[in-house]
Design a protein around this motif. Structure first.
Motif, PDB file in Angstrom:
ATOM      1  N   PHE A  38      38.635  42.304  50.783  1.00  0.00           N
ATOM      2  CA  PHE A  38      39.986  41.915  50.370  1.00  0.00           C
ATOM      3  C   PHE A  38      40.393  42.625  49.081  1.00  0.00           C
ATOM      4  O   PHE A  38      41.498  43.187  48.988  1.00  0.00           O
ATOM      5  N   LEU A  39      39.499  42.620  48.080  1.00  0.00           N
ATOM      6  CA  LEU A  39      39.817  43.239  46.787  1.00  0.00           C
ATOM      7  C   LEU A  39      39.989  44.752  46.925  1.00  0.00           C
ATOM      8  O   LEU A  39      40.822  45.349  46.243  1.00  0.00           O
TER       9      LEU A  39
ATOM     10  N   ALA B 179      30.605  35.636  52.378  1.00  0.00           N
ATOM     11  CA  ALA B 179      31.749  35.368  51.495  1.00  0.00           C
ATOM     12  C   ALA B 179      31.980  36.534  50.535  1.00  0.00           C
ATOM     13  O   ALA B 179      33.127  36.949  50.310  1.00  0.00           O
ATOM     14  N   LYS B 180      30.903  37.074  49.961  1.00  0.00           N
ATOM     15  CA  LYS B 180      31.033  38.195  49.034  1.00  0.00           C
ATOM     16  C   LYS B 180      31.546  39.443  49.745  1.00  0.00           C
ATOM     17  O   LYS B 180      32.379  40.183  49.201  1.00  0.00           O
TER      18      LYS B 180
ATOM     19  N   GLY C 138      33.432  39.544  52.448  1.00  0.00           N
ATOM     20  CA  GLY C 138      34.847  39.334  52.727  1.00  0.00           C
ATOM     21  C   GLY C 138      35.707  39.505  51.488  1.00  0.00           C
ATOM     22  O   GLY C 138      36.792  40.098  51.549  1.00  0.00           O
ATOM     23  N   LEU C 139      35.216  39.002  50.348  1.00  0.00           N
ATOM     24  CA  LEU C 139      35.966  39.122  49.092  1.00  0.00           C
ATOM     25  C   LEU C 139      36.082  40.580  48.658  1.00  0.00           C
ATOM     26  O   LEU C 139      37.160  41.030  48.234  1.00  0.00           O
TER      27      LEU C 139
END
Length: 321
Positions: A151-152, A144-145, A147-148
């Motif tokens: 994205f950022l 999750a981190k 992927g985040l």
């Protein structure tokens, strides 16, 4: 004649001309693009559904694949429906702010796709080089981190595109020789100095594309060294087979991407403009179309999941790390 708003040099809308020089063939060009888009949407949405509903596919490599599928289907949806409206209904006008929004999402999602491919290479590195620690290293929190952050990274690096483009004066007109709002295609319509746009565009390409390719290359270099050291031929074949789908996705993504990038900057007088526009569209549509097919054919667990979904049979999933 270009209409402008109260700022004086900002057009109310742009006109996307489609594929310059091939206007008479727009209908025929649209047919394969429409067919590919349908395959991309059905294939990627099917993969996301399959991965989310089959517990046997709740593994890091499939989570990354679901993220890639989501990115792919979103990316081609930002451009292809609008392109089909141009080809079928001659709806060429796009609002200035809508053009900037499309430009942002196109470049942000292409950057995110590159980042996901890089994460998938790291996933294969961990899965092959550290198989016993695979589940403990790539936990749900880590995925999750990652992927985040991907994205950022895309959002933060691409946001300046919109401001750099919006500041330019558009006194020459508002016709863009393209099927969608690409950053440099919009900037070149301006009558102002877009050198800053070109420099920043190159910087983003280096920060995203070159960085990701370097990470992918290092991952596969270490994977190759680990696989060659295996004594069993079957073990080497199994290790390589888990990477073939990802390698195909890399080739399908980066080859047209580099062609588009370099022809936009260095091949403007040698390569016909309509070739550049068609390849630029394939760059956004080809990976979303091919990836679900390649992963469906090459990945045993996905094939088993599709058979189970279609036939309702109880399929015993095999582990693939």
């Amino acid at each position: 004649m270009s209409r402008v708003n109260s700022s004086g040099l900002t057009p109310v809308f742009f006109i996307l001309n489609g594929v310059p020089g091939l206007e008479a063939a727009h209908i025929w060009i649209s047919l394969p693009f429409c067919f590919m888009y349908i395959i991309a949407v059905v294939g990627n949405c099917g993969l996301i559904y399959l991965i989310s509903h089959e517990e046997a596919l709740h593994q890091p490599m499939y989570y990354f694949l679901a993220l890639l599928s989501f990115t792919d289907v979103t990316l081609c949806t930002t451009t292809i429906p609008n392109m089909l409206c141009i080809f079928w209904f001659n709806l060429k006008e796009i609002d200035f702010n809508a053009c900037l929004a499309q430009m942002f999402f196109v470049h942000m999602l292409t950057g995110m796709e590159s980042g996901v491919l890089m994460l998938m290479a790291l996933d294969r590195y961990v899965g092959i080089c550290y198989p016993l620690r695979y589940a403990t290293i790539l936990t749900s929190s880590v995925i999750a981190k990652a992927g985040l952050v991907t994205f950022l990274r895309g959002v933060m690096l691409i946001i300046p595109f919109t401001f750099l483009t919006k500041r330019l004066p558009y006194c020459r007109g508002n016709c863009i020789p393209h099927t969608y709002c690409d950053h440099m295609s919009v900037a070149k319509v301006s009558c102002g100095n877009f050198k800053v746009n070109a420099i920043y565009d190159l910087m983003v390409a280096l920060l995203i594309g070159v960085f990701d390719i370097c990470c992918i290359s290092m991952s596969y270099t270490m994977i190759l060294r680990a696989v060659v050291s295996l004594s069993s031929t079957d073990a080497r074949h199994k290790a390589f087979s888990t990477c073939t789908s990802h390698i195909c996705a890399i080739v399908m993504t980066y080859v047209p991407a580099f062609f588009t990038f370099f022809t936009h900057r260095f091949g403007g007088h040698t390569i016909p403009h309509h070739i550049h526009i068609i390849v630029a569209n394939l760059y956004l549509l080809l990976p979303p179309t091919i990836n679900p097919i390649v992963y469906g054919v090459k990945t045993k667990q996905i094939r088993e999941g599709v058979i189970k979904f279609l036939l309702g049979d109880k399929v015993v999933f095999t582990q693939d790390n």
